[in-house]
Every structure is written in structure tokens, then in C-alpha cells.
Motif scaffolding. Structure first.
Motif, PDB file in Angstrom:
ATOM      1  N   SER A   1       0.830  -1.206   0.000  1.00 35.49           N
ATOM      2  CA  SER A   1       0.000   0.000   0.000  1.00 35.49           C
ATOM      3  C   SER A   1       0.862   1.252   0.000  1.00 35.49           C
ATOM      4  CB  SER A   1      -0.955   0.002   1.194  1.00 35.49           C
ATOM      5  OG  SER A   1      -0.261   0.222   2.406  1.00 35.49           O
ATOM      6  N   LEU A   2       2.019   1.195   0.651  1.00 33.63           N
ATOM      7  CA  LEU A   2       2.944   2.328   0.633  1.00 33.63           C
ATOM      8  C   LEU A   2       3.611   2.480  -0.728  1.00 33.63           C
ATOM      9  CD1 LEU A   2       4.478   1.882   4.180  1.00 33.63           C
ATOM     10  CD2 LEU A   2       2.983   3.735   3.413  1.00 33.63           C
ATOM     11  N   VAL A   3       3.785   1.374  -1.452  1.00 35.24           N
ATOM     12  CA  VAL A   3       4.289   1.452  -2.827  1.00 35.24           C
ATOM     13  C   VAL A   3       3.257   2.151  -3.702  1.00 35.24           C
ATOM     14  CG1 VAL A   3       4.888   0.086  -4.871  1.00 35.24           C
ATOM     15  CG2 VAL A   3       5.827  -0.540  -2.646  1.00 35.24           C
ATOM     16  N   PHE A   4       1.987   1.781  -3.529  1.00 39.07           N
ATOM     17  CA  PHE A   4       0.926   2.412  -4.318  1.00 39.07           C
ATOM     18  C   PHE A   4       0.763   3.882  -3.981  1.00 39.07           C
ATOM     19  CE2 PHE A   4      -0.926  -2.067  -4.401  1.00 39.07           C
ATOM     20  CZ  PHE A   4      -0.328  -2.351  -5.610  1.00 39.07           C
TER      21      PHE A   4
ATOM     22  N   ALA B   1       3.247   5.790  -3.423  1.00 41.01           N
ATOM     23  CA  ALA B   1       4.512   6.368  -3.885  1.00 41.01           C
ATOM     24  C   ALA B   1       5.393   6.825  -2.717  1.00 41.01           C
ATOM     25  CB  ALA B   1       4.271   7.514  -4.864  1.00 41.01           C
ATOM     26  N   LYS B   2       5.351   6.084  -1.624  1.00 41.68           N
ATOM     27  CA  LYS B   2       6.231   6.374  -0.500  1.00 41.68           C
ATOM     28  C   LYS B   2       7.378   5.378  -0.425  1.00 41.68           C
ATOM     29  CE  LYS B   2       2.577   8.615   2.032  1.00 41.68           C
ATOM     30  NZ  LYS B   2       1.694   8.615   3.189  1.00 41.68           N
ATOM     31  N   LEU B   3       7.191   4.224  -1.045  1.00 41.18           N
ATOM     32  CA  LEU B   3       8.217   3.192  -1.145  1.00 41.18           C
ATOM     33  C   LEU B   3       8.273   2.707  -2.583  1.00 41.18           C
ATOM     34  CD1 LEU B   3       7.429   0.879   1.922  1.00 41.18           C
ATOM     35  CD2 LEU B   3       9.181   2.652   1.797  1.00 41.18           C
ATOM     36  N   GLU B   4       9.385   2.070  -2.919  1.00 40.33           N
ATOM     37  CA  GLU B   4       9.467   1.374  -4.200  1.00 40.33           C
ATOM     38  C   GLU B   4      10.086   0.015  -3.963  1.00 40.33           C
ATOM     39  OE1 GLU B   4      11.929   3.253  -7.123  1.00 40.33           O
ATOM     40  OE2 GLU B   4      13.659   3.341  -5.811  1.00 40.33           O
ATOM     41  N   ILE B   5       9.762  -0.926  -4.835  1.00 40.15           N
ATOM     42  CA  ILE B   5      10.310  -2.271  -4.723  1.00 40.15           C
ATOM     43  C   ILE B   5      11.617  -2.305  -5.492  1.00 40.15           C
ATOM     44  CG2 ILE B   5       9.962  -4.704  -5.238  1.00 40.15           C
ATOM     45  CD1 ILE B   5       6.962  -4.197  -5.025  1.00 40.15           C
ATOM     46  N   THR B   6      12.662  -2.740  -4.818  1.00 44.92           N
ATOM     47  CA  THR B   6      13.963  -2.899  -5.459  1.00 44.92           C
ATOM     48  C   THR B   6      14.429  -4.328  -5.220  1.00 44.92           C
ATOM     49  OG1 THR B   6      15.155  -2.199  -3.480  1.00 44.92           O
ATOM     50  CG2 THR B   6      14.605  -0.491  -5.074  1.00 44.92           C
ATOM     51  N   GLY B   7      15.525  -4.694  -5.816  1.00 42.41           N
ATOM     52  CA  GLY B   7      16.065  -6.026  -5.597  1.00 42.41           C
ATOM     53  C   GLY B   7      15.226  -7.092  -6.242  1.00 42.41           C
ATOM     54  N   ARG B   8      15.391  -8.314  -5.757  1.00 43.82           N
ATOM     55  CA  ARG B   8      14.659  -9.446  -6.304  1.00 43.82           C
ATOM     56  C   ARG B   8      13.192  -9.333  -5.948  1.00 43.82           C
ATOM     57  NH1 ARG B   8      15.154 -14.447  -3.416  1.00 43.82           N
ATOM     58  NH2 ARG B   8      13.028 -15.027  -3.726  1.00 43.82           N
ATOM     59  N   CYS B   9      12.356  -9.601  -6.877  1.00 44.44           N
ATOM     60  CA  CYS B   9      10.921  -9.456  -6.670  1.00 44.44           C
ATOM     61  C   CYS B   9      10.224 -10.733  -7.101  1.00 44.44           C
ATOM     62  CB  CYS B   9      10.406  -8.265  -7.473  1.00 44.44           C
ATOM     63  SG  CYS B   9       8.644  -8.011  -7.336  1.00 44.44           S
ATOM     64  N   ASP B  10       9.623 -11.439  -6.143  1.00 44.91           N
ATOM     65  CA  ASP B  10       8.796 -12.564  -6.551  1.00 44.91           C
ATOM     66  C   ASP B  10       7.345 -12.154  -6.413  1.00 44.91           C
ATOM     67  OD1 ASP B  10       7.587 -13.099  -4.090  1.00 44.91           O
ATOM     68  OD2 ASP B  10       9.031 -14.615  -3.521  1.00 44.91           O
ATOM     69  N   LEU B  11       6.520 -12.685  -7.250  1.00 50.91           N
ATOM     70  CA  LEU B  11       5.125 -12.269  -7.290  1.00 50.91           C
ATOM     71  C   LEU B  11       4.203 -13.256  -6.594  1.00 50.91           C
ATOM     72  CD1 LEU B  11       5.079 -11.005 -10.963  1.00 50.91           C
ATOM     73  CD2 LEU B  11       5.385  -9.667  -8.889  1.00 50.91           C
ATOM     74  N   SER B  12       4.758 -14.074  -5.713  1.00 49.29           N
ATOM     75  CA  SER B  12       3.926 -15.077  -5.050  1.00 49.29           C
ATOM     76  C   SER B  12       3.052 -14.480  -3.964  1.00 49.29           C
ATOM     77  CB  SER B  12       4.816 -16.178  -4.451  1.00 49.29           C
ATOM     78  OG  SER B  12       5.619 -15.629  -3.421  1.00 49.29           O
TER      79      SER B  12
END
Length: 171
Positions: free
Chosen positions: A90-93, A95-106
């Protein structure tokens, strides 16, 4: 057992069984079956502060979960890794955080690393200095309309400038 989805319906369960999250609502619902907005806001704020204070401005969902658990913010409601991951999403949505590094969608949050976005409103390019905004604005008016609407646009730009000056932002 009270159901979140069907409040007027009675559900019967065998004693000793744990009800499904689909029935209870999980960690996001109070004992009165009401959505707990305050809990989510507290978790979002605590997560942001933890990530912002880290040396690299990054953290995984597991690190945030460990921090929340050890800080004593949540008592009586065990948070799963997917619960913390949904707060971070929710913080990514927002725009307060972003996902970096390895990202799995599970959906379990494993392997995702979240980075704090250092954002302040002053870093935005004012609309009158943005070539794209000016081009879109100019393209949206015909020559006759531009003469009439130009005064309104100038008034809007002056209002924006006054707002920036009132907030202490340099022009």
C-alpha cells in the motif's frame, strides 16, 4: 463465529478449529468485525519510519515484521509476512516506497526489498517551467480560445506561485 462478509448470517464451527481469514477478516478487522483503519495507519507509519532510519533506506518485509513484533505495536494479533507485505504494498501504491532487488510475485513478501522514497513537494518542477505541461496546455486551446483562456491560465499560475512562496519554497 461472526463472519465479516455476511454479518447477519450465523456460522457454526467445530470447537478447536481456527476460522478462515475469509470469515474473520484476518488482522485487519477488530473483534466487532469492523475494518481497523487506525491499525493500518499505525503500521504504515511505523514501517516508513523503520525503513527511513535504516542505513541503506531499504528493508525487506521480514525485517519490518521483526521490527513491528519486537516494538510491541501489535499485541494479541499475530501479523503474518503477507500481512506486512500488504501494508508495504500500500505504501508502494502511495509512492512512498518502491520495490527494489529481487521481486517474486507469489504474494508472500519473500525476496522483495522496499526502498524509502525521499520525496518533497519542492522537488516538483513548477507547471509554468514544465515544457510538457505548457505544450499540452497550448495544444488544448485554439487561437481564439487562447486569448480568452490565457488570462485564466495566468491567474492559475500566479495562484500557484503564491502558494509556493507561502510554503517557503523558492521559485
Amino acid at each position: 463465529v461472526k463472519s465479516v462478509a455476511a454479518k447477519n448470517q450465523k456460522l457454526y464451527m467445530l470447537a478447536g478449529l481456527e476460522p478462515s481469514v475469509a470469515v474473520t477478516g484476518g488482522a485487519w478487522y477488530t473483534d466487532d468485525q469492523e475494518f481497523d483503519h487506525a491499525l493500518i495507519q499505525v503500521l504504515q507509519q511505523a514501517s516508513l519510519e523503520y525503513i527511513a532510519r535504516s542505513a541503506t533506506l531499504t528493508a525487506t518485509a521480514q525485517q519490518v515484521r521483526d521490527f513491528i513484533t519486537s516494538s510491541g505495536l501489535i499485541r494479541g494479533k499475530p501479523l503474518s509476512l503477507s500481512d506486512v507485505d500488504s501494508v508495504l504494498q500500500s505504501l508502494v501504491f502511495d509512492a512512498k516506497l518502491e520495490i527494489t532487488g529481487r521481486c517474486d510475485l507469489s504474494g508472500g513478501g519473500e525476496g522483495k526489498e522496499y526502498k524509502y522514497l525521499q520525496f518533497d513537494g519542492a522537488s516538483l518542477l513548477p507547471i509554468k517551467e514544465s515544457p510538457l505541461a505548457l505544450a499540452l496546455l497550448a495544444a488544448s486551446y485554439s487561437d481564439d480560445e487562447a486569448a480568452e483562456e490565457g488570462e485564466e491560465v495566468e491567474a492559475l499560475l500566479r495562484t500557484l506561485e503564491r502558494g509556493e512562496q507561502a510554503a517557503g519554497r523558492p521559485r
